[in-house]
Structures are given as structure tokens and as C-alpha cells.
Design an enzyme around this catalytic site. Structure first.
Site, PDB file in Angstrom:
ATOM      1  N   HIS A   4      44.127  41.895  38.433  1.00  0.00           N
ATOM      2  CA  HIS A   4      42.653  41.344  38.310  1.00  0.00           C
ATOM      3  C   HIS A   4      42.712  40.014  38.528  1.00  0.00           C
ATOM      4  O   HIS A   4      42.804  39.130  37.550  1.00  0.00           O
ATOM      5  CB  HIS A   4      42.216  42.161  37.011  1.00  0.00           C
ATOM      6  CG  HIS A   4      40.685  41.864  36.869  1.00  0.00           C
ATOM      7  ND1 HIS A   4      40.269  41.014  35.687  1.00  0.00           N
ATOM      8  CD2 HIS A   4      39.741  42.581  37.618  1.00  0.00           C
ATOM      9  CE1 HIS A   4      38.780  41.214  35.757  1.00  0.00           C
ATOM     10  NE2 HIS A   4      38.603  41.924  36.894  1.00  0.00           N
ATOM     11  N   HIS A  46      34.845  34.899  41.368  1.00  0.00           N
ATOM     12  CA  HIS A  46      34.450  35.988  40.533  1.00  0.00           C
ATOM     13  C   HIS A  46      32.595  36.054  40.739  1.00  0.00           C
ATOM     14  O   HIS A  46      32.063  37.188  40.705  1.00  0.00           O
ATOM     15  CB  HIS A  46      34.535  36.227  39.223  1.00  0.00           C
ATOM     16  CG  HIS A  46      34.039  37.733  38.759  1.00  0.00           C
ATOM     17  ND1 HIS A  46      33.186  37.528  37.896  1.00  0.00           N
ATOM     18  CD2 HIS A  46      34.512  38.784  38.652  1.00  0.00           C
ATOM     19  CE1 HIS A  46      32.840  38.607  37.456  1.00  0.00           C
ATOM     20  NE2 HIS A  46      33.643  39.646  38.176  1.00  0.00           N
TER      21      HIS A  46
HETATM   22 CA    CA Z   1      36.342  42.128  40.999  1.00  0.00          CA
END
Ligand code: CA
Length: 310
Positions: A4, A46
Site C-alpha cells: 500500500h 495519494h
Molecule cells: Ca490507493
């Protein structure tokens, strides 16, 4: 297992260093979040904002919007390349994950989506182990309001790096269900698609995530996408005796032929009811048989030796 934003439990999220570390830790997929700059370049970040992970305010005072935020869309790629990337902070400047190692280098920078795809090709060429790409189209409706349709640019970047067929090692993820339908039906993409399922209160998209989790919602999704990426909290309930109880979402999705890749497994931010990362892995992987998972800690996920492989 999907790293992630890279090995973001150890190095600043979405830096190439975090991607290399995740690769060396054995991640199966490396994640990219993709947003657009003022000069229509796609970068890996992000947020649609720069202020929580870079020193943008120091370089460009006065360039914030009326809400006080600095938007990626208001800066050219050359301007963004001047910024240093740091550990994620809250609005008041405090660290979001204070227990993580502090970044000290000034060499953490923002890069383009295309540069990351080239870097991933290089990692594989140099070290020989294959790794997949797991890329997210961020806030497509918001980008359109800002005068840019990021999806065709996103798909062309993938195609230029050889990601075109359904069997290619790539997943395209998005919170916006309408956008995923456009990817499949308007852009005729054959790539594997994953519908992210968050909490309606987050305001990630106009999508009704509660409806998507119903049997009918999952059945409809299965006509377009290959899998779902639900918030891990949707996989269980806590019963009256404070025990973890399967919510049934994973088996309902599996019945529709959908893969399930929940997010986000964090050693330092466990979902309510779990006492350790290992306990969370045991529940999701061994009991529920999820097909993959997003984690900030690829080494811990690789180190889990349960009944099923991730
Ligand atoms: Ca993402």
C-alpha cells in the site's frame, strides 16, 4: 499481497525508495495513486493535495486555495519536482503515524506515473522477480470538474508500458463505480478492475458503497469488475461478547466470482477488536480466505504462514 503506497510503514509513502523496499520485502503488487498536475502530467500521490506529504508551503507561499489547501492540479510538474516528500502529517503538522521510523533524507521526491512504471520494469529486469502494478484512478469526477479527464491519460500510460491485456500483471482500482464502467465500456479496457468500497461518510465518490455491499450490488458489480477492495472493517462485526464475527461480505463476493482485496493492514493502526497484526492476518487470510490485501507492512504480510497463501 499489495504494498500500500509501497512499504509505507517504513519509508515515506509513494516514494520510489518505498517501492524498492516493498519489492525487496517480497510484495506481489506495488500500489500507485494517480493524480494530475496543472500541465496534465500524472504523478503518484495519494491526495489531490500536496500539503500533508511535502514542504509545498515553504516553496510556494500564497499558492493555496481559499480552503487553505495546496492542490496538485495548481502546480506544474517542474514545480512539484522541487518539493521534498516527508512522512504524512495531520493538518496541524503532527505525524499521522508517530511510531514509524522518521524520514531523514532530502532525496524523497514526487515522480510521475510513467516514471514509476519504468522503475518497476527496471526492478524486475535487475532482480528477476516479477511484481505487479496496482494503480488507482483518484477522484476522476473531481478531476473532470477541474477540466481534465485523467482516465484516458492513465490508461495510455499503462498501455505504453505494456499493460493492456486482461492477463497482464495489473489491477486498476477506483472508488467511483461509474468511472470503472467507463473504463470497461467506453475505453474498452481489458485490464482487471477492482471496485474500492469505503464508508459513504468519507465522500470518496458519488457512489453508494452501502448498496454495493448488498447481494444485488455485488451481482451488478460482477458484470464490470474482477474484484472488490473493501475497507477491512466491512469484513466483520463485533458481537455482544466482543467476539469477531464474519460479516459474510467475502463469501458473498466470492459467490459472484469477485476477488476480495481488503485495505489497509497496518501494524500500528489495527481495526477495532484485533490485538495484533498476526491476529488480523489469521482472520482475513486463514478464516475468510481473502484473495489479497493492502498493507503498509509487506514484510509482516509475507511473514504470515497461515493455511492460505496471500
Ligand atoms: Ca490507493
Amino acid at each position: 499481497m499489495i504494498a500500500h503506497r509501497g512499504a509505507s510503514g517504513y519509508l515515506p509513502e509513494h516514494t520510489l525508495q518505498a517501492k524498492a523496499l516493498a519489492y525487496s520485502m517480497g510484495a506481489d503488487y506495488l500500489e500507485q495513486d494517480v493524480v494530475a498536475t496543472k500541465d496534465e502530467q500524472l504523478v503518484v500521490l495519494h491526495d489531490i493535495h500536496l500539503d500533508r506529504v511535502t514542504d509545498v508551503a515553504r516553496h510556494f507561499p500564497g499558492r493555496q486555495r481559499s480552503d487553505g489547501r495546496y492542490y496538485v492540479r495548481d502546480f506544474s510538474l517542474d514545480e512539484i519536482r522541487l518539493l521534498e516528500v516527508h512522512d504524512r502529517t495531520n493538518a496541524d503538522g503532527s505525524l499521522v503515524y508517530p511510531k514509524r521510523p522518521k524520514s531523514v533524507s532530502e532525496e524523497y521526491r514526487v515522480h510521475t506515473f510513467s516514471e514509476e512504471l519504468a522503475y518497476i520494469a527496471e526492478l524486475q529486469a535487475n532482480f528477476g522477480r516479477p511484481v505487479g502494478v496496482y494503480a488507482e484512478i483518484k477522484s476522476p469526477a473531481w478531476h473532470r470538474q477541474e477540466g481534465i479527464d485523467i482516465t484516458p491519460l492513465f490508461l495510455s500510460a499503462l498501455s505504453e508500458h505494456g499493460y493492456e491485456a486482461h492477463a497482464d500483471p495489473v489491477y486498476v482500482q477506483c472508488f467511483d463505480d461509474e468511472e470503472l464502467r467507463r473504463v470497461r465500456e467506453v475505453h474498452n479496457s481489458a485490464l482487471k478492475l477492482v471496485q474500492l468500497i469505503g464508508d459513504n461518510r468519507w465522500g470518496e465518490a458519488a457512489t453508494d458503497f452501502d448498496e454495493l455491499r448488498t447481494a444485488e450490488g455485488l451481482r451488478r458489480l460482477a458484470r464490470t469488475v474482477d474484484g472488490i477492495g473493501p475497507w477491512v472493517n466491512f469484513l466483520y462485526r463485533i458481537d455482544r461478547d466482543q467476539r469477531i464475527e464474519d460479516s459474510g461480505l467475502v463469501s458473498a463476493a466470492h459467490q459472484q466470482g469477485l476477488a476480495v482485496h481488503p485495505f489497509t493492514f497496518r501494524d500500528d493502526d489495527l481495526p477495532p477488536g484485533f490485538g495484533s497484526f498476526a491476529e488480523l492476518m489469521q482472520f482475513a487470510v486463514d478464516e475468510l480466505s481473502v484473495d489479497g490485501l493492502f498493507t503498509d507492512f509487506p514484510d509482516l504480510a509475507v511473514g504470515h504462514h497461515g493455511q492460505a497463501a496471500t
